[in-house]
Design an enzyme around this catalytic site. Structure first.
Site, mmCIF file in Angstrom:
data_model
loop_
_atom_site.group_PDB
_atom_site.id
_atom_site.type_symbol
_atom_site.label_atom_id
_atom_site.label_comp_id
_atom_site.label_asym_id
_atom_site.label_seq_id
_atom_site.Cartn_x
_atom_site.Cartn_y
_atom_site.Cartn_z
ATOM 1 N N GLU A 82 2.703 4.809 -4.090
ATOM 2 C CA GLU A 82 2.717 5.757 -5.231
ATOM 3 C C GLU A 82 4.065 6.478 -5.345
ATOM 4 O O GLU A 82 4.435 6.767 -6.484
ATOM 5 C CB GLU A 82 1.566 6.759 -5.068
ATOM 6 C CG GLU A 82 0.188 6.138 -5.221
ATOM 7 C CD GLU A 82 -0.223 5.236 -4.052
ATOM 8 O OE1 GLU A 82 0.275 5.488 -2.932
ATOM 9 O OE2 GLU A 82 -1.000 4.302 -4.261
ATOM 10 N N ASP B 243 -9.156 3.316 -2.485
ATOM 11 C CA ASP B 243 -10.144 3.734 -1.484
ATOM 12 C C ASP B 243 -11.456 4.213 -2.092
ATOM 13 O O ASP B 243 -11.745 5.406 -2.128
ATOM 14 C CB ASP B 243 -9.546 4.820 -0.598
ATOM 15 C CG ASP B 243 -8.355 4.298 0.187
ATOM 16 O OD1 ASP B 243 -8.209 3.070 0.291
ATOM 17 O OD2 ASP B 243 -7.575 5.124 0.695
ATOM 18 N N ASP C 124 0.866 -1.184 0.000
ATOM 19 C CA ASP C 124 0.000 0.000 0.000
ATOM 20 C C ASP C 124 0.903 1.234 0.000
ATOM 21 O O ASP C 124 2.112 1.135 0.227
ATOM 22 C CB ASP C 124 -0.873 -0.049 1.267
ATOM 23 C CG ASP C 124 -1.911 1.061 1.306
ATOM 24 O OD1 ASP C 124 -2.292 1.579 0.241
ATOM 25 O OD2 ASP C 124 -2.357 1.400 2.427
#
Ligand code: MIG
Length: 782
Positions: free
Chosen positions: A410, A484, A407
């Site tokens: 990015e 999300d 997670d």
């Protein structure tokens, strides 16, 4: 903030509509052929053309110098010596393969790509390739009124991307995933154009921030990058499936997943303690609801230090993992890239001492704030660092962990820009480049490091990796969940085109958070989401801290029994899904696909957002709105059979179909077959029996498919330990013939026969299996 009010559209505000001026590449000055390449020098730029196959061409434009043809990290194919027919006239150079023709006009330099029948695929006319002094590169191409665009990886909105403008810049978007929210977590600078039933693909392999504009001009589209070369590939198709095979030939295909990884996953941000996890697992077993994986979100860690457990909350993770495995459940822990700045923490110490963290050019480490507080970030652009990171995963595999969840890669950073300082200088295996250039591959390279590390520790077992961020080619390492979302019906609706476009972008193993992540779910939404979730390639129920719990039993018995039915259905469909994953790993074809992939000549499929295909013969038409129990379903040519009621529907028309809360409309094309298993109980999720349902057709039809099976867990299929059956079904008015036309592999499954059920036979039709007349319930020994 004033900008969040109507002040944002104050009449005094100026909007600039001035067109940006680009320097056109200009006229060709010199042309030469080297062994593999065709090189053009023009007034304002350099272009090199090379071929990867008869159907794949690479075009690279560099404004300043002869293009660098080093392949990016994501391309796994090498250019091939392709037989080219080369002609030069006063006006143009023409390069032909057996599949395509490139016309490069000289004054000014403009490229046209056609198929051999002369259909134009890509055309530069008034404007073509261009650049700006600041390093931006762009190409303008003609757009046809007939064009439909798909792909672009993970984007919100509808299936057909015509009329949209997209940016690629991996971004952690917590709140809204609105139709216009762009960019999201993934950058897949690739799309497929469908024009008059013929498809071709374009892959713009540039890791800078890129923009695709299918919106601003009526008959022109463009793609653009902030820097780097204009480096792109065109794949000629012409079927959507061949475009995808060609694109995944370039960027790779997913490895065969472990069977447990394609089962049901239960997650929550977070299950906060060992007791909670044990109670959760016990609930599944006692209620006989199958589950393969429980995810551990950030609370398992010691103050969010990766590669640690919080000893208070999880005093004995080793035992927990062993006990859960006995219940048939695996643990997948989350791992973020940020390493807590803490001189007493061994990962941080090693990272600093071994010089493994991202740095500025001057040598100081970049620090950003994430969950653990001030953190450093591994420089995954270095092979050495990827290896180091991969090695750390022995911490988990030694405990029996076989899957990891990445997670925040990015990378997400809690600051204004949401990410790392773009001036950070990555080492990049000897070709240093700034974060501005490599931002979009940070998550991809973390995925590579993690997958390869896990694979080497697991000694022959298949690892599972789930990632939020990625770049083209991420399918080689990880499954992708779509981040999300929220517990909104709109997000359930949006998840279908999103998963379909990811599939068309080479990423077959994807899915949204079922039930919705943020916001409170409700039982009806959860049921409808779980119904289609049972068919999304990646199937995980996940919800956020502070929201209503959404485990299958949270809303009382009525809902629990429906939810259970669909989770079990996932397991009944496992043999069919597994053979489709085999197809994804072999040919790059998605498990869940839009109808246009199978029916590219049928215009009614081009914008169908709310129906999906599972493989080439199953249509699922879920209910996607509250209180709705009837919906319109479009069935393309052929005849179709309702999977549950076995009622027949004619194709080439729409039907209104009824579906009570516990029902999901599923249609199978007549003349084809599907494989089915049986659900037994939680620990023994897959029963021994294997079924083939054959849907008899009364018109002359021939259907072929490959049934594939193996141990579902190891790499021994690489040594031939698999079972592969090429099946053929021929239907006519008088008979249905079922044949195994080829058998391959040494794998010995638990079943030694395939039970066959033929559905929809008429009195005139006989069933003939491998040449012998049989009844409509019979079996084939294998
Ligand atoms: O925004 O680890 O998308 O799935 O539960 C918080 C906590 C960071 C974002 C992920 C979400 C996960 C959450 N993470």
């Amino acid at each position: 903030m004033l900008e969040d009010t109507s002040f944002a559209i104050h009449p005094g505000k100026k909007t600039s509509n001035e067109a940006i001026k680009y320097v056109d590449i200009g006229n060709v000055i010199e042309y030469k052929t080297t062994e593999q390449n065709y090189q053009f020098i023009s007034e304002h730029g350099y272009v090199t053309i090379s071929f990867f196959s008869d159907s794949i061409v690479r075009i690279v434009m560099n404004p300043w110098k002869i293009p660098d043809l080093t392949l990016s990290q994501t391309v796994v194919a090498a250019p091939k010596k392709v037989k080219i027919n080369e002609q030069e006239t006063n006006e143009a150079i023409i390069l032909q393969t057996t599949k395509m023709e490139l016309v490069v006009r000289k004054q000014p330099l403009r490229i046209t790509i056609k198929d051999v029948a002369g259909h134009v695929l890509e055309n530069e006319s008034e404007r073509g390739m261009a650049y700006r002094e600041n390093g931006e590169v762009i190409v303008f191409k003609d757009k046809d009124k007939q064009d439909h665009f798909y792909g672009f990886g993970e984007k919100s909105g509808y299936l057909d991307k015509c009329g949209e403008k997209y940016e690629m810049w991996n971004t952690d978007v917590y709140a809204p995933h609105n139709p216009e929210t762009d960019p999201l977590y993934q950058s897949i600078p690739y799309f497929m154009t469908l024009r008059d039933g013929r498809a071709h693909g374009v892959f713009f392999d540039n890791t800078f921030k890129t923009t695709f504009d299918l919106k601003s001009y009526e008959s022109t589209y463009s793609f653009h990058a902030e820097g780097g070369q204009l480096d792109y590939y065109v794949m000629t198709g012409p079927e959507p499936k061949s475009v995808l095979e060609q694109y995944t030939f370039l960027t790779g295909r997913m490895p065969l997943p472990a069977k447990w990884a394609i089962g049901y996953h239960q997650s929550r941000y977070s299950y906060e303690s060992e007791e909670e996890v044990r109670a959760l697992a016990k609930n599944f077993v006692e209620r006989d609801i199958p589950v393969d994986v429980i995810h551990l979100d950030i609370h398992y860690m010691d103050e969010y230090r990766v590669f640690t457990f919080d000893k208070k909350r999880f005093p004995n993770p080793e035992q927990l993992i062993i006990d859960l495995r006995e219940m048939g459940i695996r643990i997948v822990p989350i791992v973020d890239p940020g390493v807590k700045k803490d001189p007493e923490y061994s990962i941080y110490q090693e990272g600093v001492w071994q010089d493994n963290f991202c740095k500025y050019i001057e040598g100081n480490i970049y620090y950003g704030e994430v969950w653990p507080g001030v953190s450093a970030f591994p420089d995954f652009t270095e092979e050495r660092v990827r290896k180091w990171w991969g090695e750390q995963h022995a911490y988990y595999t030694n405990m029996g962990v076989e899957g990891i969840w990445n997670d925040m890669n990015e990378p997400a950073v809690f600051n204004e820009t949401k990410t790392m300082d773009t001036s950070v200088m990555h080492r990049n295996d000897g070709r240093p480049a700034t974060h501005r250039e490599l931002h979009n591959v940070y998550g991809y390279l973390m995925g590579k490091a993690t997958y390869e590390g896990m694979k080497s520790h697991l000694k022959g077992k298949r690892p599972f990796l789930l990632t939020r961020s990625g770049y083209a080619g991420i399918q080689r390492y990880a499954a992708v969940w779509t981040g999300d979302n929220r517990s909104f019906w709109e997000h359930l609706q949006m998840s279908l085109p999103m998963v379909m476009n990811l599939g068309l972008s080479g990423i077959a193993f994807t899915g949204p958070d079922v039930g919705g992540f943020a916001h409170d779910t409700n039982p009806e939404l959860l049921v409808r989401w779980m119904q289609i979730g049972a068919f999304t390639p990646y199937f995980r129920n996940h919800s956020a801290i502070g929201t209503r719990y959404q485990e299958p039993w949270m809303f009382g018995e009525k809902y629990e029994s429906i939810l259970k039915k669909y989770i079990q259905m996932r397991y009944e469909w496992m043999p069919q899904l597994y053979l489709l994953f085999y197809q994804a790993s072999g040919q790059g074809l998605p498990v869940m696909r839009p109808l246009l992939m199978e029916y590219p000549d049928d215009k009614k499929t081009y914008r169908l957002n709310d129906q999906v295909m599972i493989g080439d013969n199953v249509i699922v038409a879920p209910i996607l709105a509250p209180s709705v129990t009837d919906r319109v379903v479009y069935l393309p040519e052929g005849s179709w059979v309702d999977f549950v009621t076995e009622r027949e529907y004619e194709g080439n028309q729409v039907h209104i179909v009824h579906a009570e809360l516990d029902e999901l409309p599923i249609f199978i094309r007549k003349g084809t077959a599907i494989m089915q298993g049986q659900f037994v109980s939680n620990t023994e999720k897959q029963g021994k029996d294997l079924w083939m349902y054959v849907y008899a057709s009364q018109s002359n039809e021939e259907y072929r498919f490959t049934f594939y099976d193996d141990d579902g867990e190891t790499f021994s299929y690489e040594d031939g330990e698999y079972l592969k059956l090429d099946m053929q079904i021929i239907s006519s008015t008088k008979k249905v013939e079922i044949d195994i036309i080829a058998k391959e592999g040494t794998y010995q499954p638990k079943y030694n026969e395939i039970k066959v059920k033929v559905i929809g036979l008429t009195d005139e039709q006989n069933v003939i299996i491998n040449g012998v007349e049989r009844s409509n319930y019979s079996s084939i020994t294998i």
